[in-house]
Structures are given as C-alpha cells and as structure tokens.
Design a protein around this motif. Sequence first.
Motif, PDB file in Angstrom:
ATOM      1  N   TYR A   1      -5.507  -6.031   9.936  1.00  0.00           N
ATOM      2  CA  TYR A   1      -5.275  -5.440   8.616  1.00  0.00           C
ATOM      3  C   TYR A   1      -6.494  -4.641   8.186  1.00  0.00           C
ATOM      4  O   TYR A   1      -7.630  -5.014   8.452  1.00  0.00           O
ATOM      5  CB  TYR A   1      -4.998  -6.531   7.580  1.00  0.00           C
ATOM      6  CG  TYR A   1      -3.729  -7.285   7.832  1.00  0.00           C
ATOM      7  CD1 TYR A   1      -2.501  -6.772   7.433  1.00  0.00           C
ATOM      8  CD2 TYR A   1      -3.754  -8.509   8.482  1.00  0.00           C
ATOM      9  CE1 TYR A   1      -1.326  -7.461   7.678  1.00  0.00           C
ATOM     10  CE2 TYR A   1      -2.583  -9.212   8.735  1.00  0.00           C
ATOM     11  CZ  TYR A   1      -1.375  -8.682   8.324  1.00  0.00           C
ATOM     12  OH  TYR A   1      -0.217  -9.366   8.579  1.00  0.00           O
TER      13      TYR A   1
ATOM     14  N   TYR B   1      -2.859  -1.779   5.126  1.00  0.00           N
ATOM     15  CA  TYR B   1      -2.102  -1.434   6.323  1.00  0.00           C
ATOM     16  C   TYR B   1      -2.262  -2.509   7.384  1.00  0.00           C
ATOM     17  O   TYR B   1      -3.255  -3.226   7.406  1.00  0.00           O
ATOM     18  CB  TYR B   1      -2.584  -0.098   6.907  1.00  0.00           C
ATOM     19  CG  TYR B   1      -2.073   1.104   6.157  1.00  0.00           C
ATOM     20  CD1 TYR B   1      -0.931   1.770   6.580  1.00  0.00           C
ATOM     21  CD2 TYR B   1      -2.718   1.559   5.023  1.00  0.00           C
ATOM     22  CE1 TYR B   1      -0.454   2.872   5.898  1.00  0.00           C
ATOM     23  CE2 TYR B   1      -2.253   2.653   4.326  1.00  0.00           C
ATOM     24  CZ  TYR B   1      -1.117   3.310   4.769  1.00  0.00           C
ATOM     25  OH  TYR B   1      -0.639   4.389   4.081  1.00  0.00           O
ATOM     26  N   LYS B   2      -1.293  -2.541   8.290  1.00  0.00           N
ATOM     27  CA  LYS B   2      -1.323  -3.456   9.426  1.00  0.00           C
ATOM     28  C   LYS B   2      -1.256  -2.627  10.706  1.00  0.00           C
ATOM     29  O   LYS B   2      -0.392  -1.760  10.842  1.00  0.00           O
ATOM     30  CB  LYS B   2      -0.122  -4.398   9.371  1.00  0.00           C
ATOM     31  CG  LYS B   2       0.005  -5.314  10.559  1.00  0.00           C
ATOM     32  CD  LYS B   2       1.269  -6.159  10.438  1.00  0.00           C
ATOM     33  CE  LYS B   2       1.474  -7.038  11.643  1.00  0.00           C
ATOM     34  NZ  LYS B   2       2.713  -7.828  11.525  1.00  0.00           N
TER      35      LYS B   2
ATOM     36  N   VAL C   1       1.569  -2.150   4.362  1.00  0.00           N
ATOM     37  CA  VAL C   1       1.929  -3.467   3.842  1.00  0.00           C
ATOM     38  C   VAL C   1       2.152  -3.347   2.334  1.00  0.00           C
ATOM     39  O   VAL C   1       3.170  -3.770   1.813  1.00  0.00           O
ATOM     40  CB  VAL C   1       0.833  -4.509   4.161  1.00  0.00           C
ATOM     41  CG1 VAL C   1       1.157  -5.852   3.524  1.00  0.00           C
ATOM     42  CG2 VAL C   1       0.658  -4.656   5.666  1.00  0.00           C
ATOM     43  N   ARG C   2       1.179  -2.768   1.638  1.00  0.00           N
ATOM     44  CA  ARG C   2       1.264  -2.488   0.203  1.00  0.00           C
ATOM     45  C   ARG C   2       0.554  -1.162  -0.050  1.00  0.00           C
ATOM     46  O   ARG C   2      -0.624  -1.023   0.241  1.00  0.00           O
ATOM     47  CB  ARG C   2       0.566  -3.558  -0.624  1.00  0.00           C
ATOM     48  CG  ARG C   2       1.294  -4.836  -0.742  1.00  0.00           C
ATOM     49  CD  ARG C   2       2.322  -4.755  -1.877  1.00  0.00           C
ATOM     50  NE  ARG C   2       2.783  -6.071  -2.246  1.00  0.00           N
ATOM     51  CZ  ARG C   2       3.850  -6.662  -1.713  1.00  0.00           C
ATOM     52  NH1 ARG C   2       4.539  -6.060  -0.799  1.00  0.00           N
ATOM     53  NH2 ARG C   2       4.201  -7.862  -2.111  1.00  0.00           N
TER      54      ARG C   2
ATOM     55  N   ILE D   1      -1.653 -12.524   2.205  1.00  0.00           N
ATOM     56  CA  ILE D   1      -1.271 -12.148   3.573  1.00  0.00           C
ATOM     57  C   ILE D   1      -1.839 -13.083   4.635  1.00  0.00           C
ATOM     58  O   ILE D   1      -1.094 -13.682   5.408  1.00  0.00           O
ATOM     59  CB  ILE D   1      -1.685 -10.690   3.881  1.00  0.00           C
ATOM     60  CG1 ILE D   1      -0.987  -9.722   2.929  1.00  0.00           C
ATOM     61  CG2 ILE D   1      -1.399 -10.341   5.333  1.00  0.00           C
ATOM     62  CD1 ILE D   1       0.517  -9.664   3.075  1.00  0.00           C
TER      63      ILE D   1
ATOM     64  N   GLU E   1       0.247 -15.559   7.448  1.00  0.00           N
ATOM     65  CA  GLU E   1       0.502 -14.770   8.655  1.00  0.00           C
ATOM     66  C   GLU E   1       1.155 -15.647   9.726  1.00  0.00           C
ATOM     67  O   GLU E   1       0.597 -16.670  10.115  1.00  0.00           O
ATOM     68  CB  GLU E   1      -0.816 -14.195   9.173  1.00  0.00           C
ATOM     69  CG  GLU E   1      -0.702 -13.366  10.417  1.00  0.00           C
ATOM     70  CD  GLU E   1      -0.029 -12.016  10.221  1.00  0.00           C
ATOM     71  OE1 GLU E   1       0.201 -11.593   9.074  1.00  0.00           O
ATOM     72  OE2 GLU E   1       0.284 -11.399  11.217  1.00  0.00           O
TER      73      GLU E   1
END
Length: 106
Positions: A41, A57-58, A68-69, A87, A91
Amino acid sequence: MFENINEIITLSRENGYTFFDKRRQEEHKTKVLPTLYGGKYFITETVHRGKVLFSVYKALKDGACDIVRGEVFVSERSAQRFLKIVILPNEPVINDTDEEVSYELR
C-alpha cells in the motif's frame, strides 16, 4: 510482498502499466509518496481544484496499482491512520498462487 516503492515502479513499468508515467503524474497533478505500508500500500498526493488531497493505493503482484480510497483524505496523516487502523489489521492472508485482477489500463 514489496520492499520499497521503487520495486513497484520498476515492475509496473516492465509490465506496461502507466500509473507511474511521469507525464501522467504531471497531467493529474499527482505525486507518489515514498513510504510503503504492509508491503503493497502507498499514498499519493493530488492537487484537485486547488485543494491538496491524499489517496490510498494497493500494488498488485504484477505491478498494477488499484485505488483503495481516492482523494478523500485532507492530510497524509489521515491516510496513514486509515491504513493502520482499517486496512492493515483486516488484510486477508493471500498466498502467491491466488489470482489478483487489476482494473488499471495498460
């Protein structure tokens, strides 16, 4: 999964993804911050309508990057808190044989 953001950038470019393309970053007024969380991430900083906003982001195992957001955090610290509280503790464990699908365009 990844040791640092440079590994993701290299793999992403090798596989033809454009997320880390300098021209794209300039067009979207986006900067990728250097810290990696949980091995996959990362946070970006974007200027949107004159406001600085942060997104999470991932990175997938092939170097693709999925949001992700997006553009909801008003500070890097609030994005970090979201990662650390929401998160990372939740996970799921994924092994290397699990398939990941990205919606990032090449």
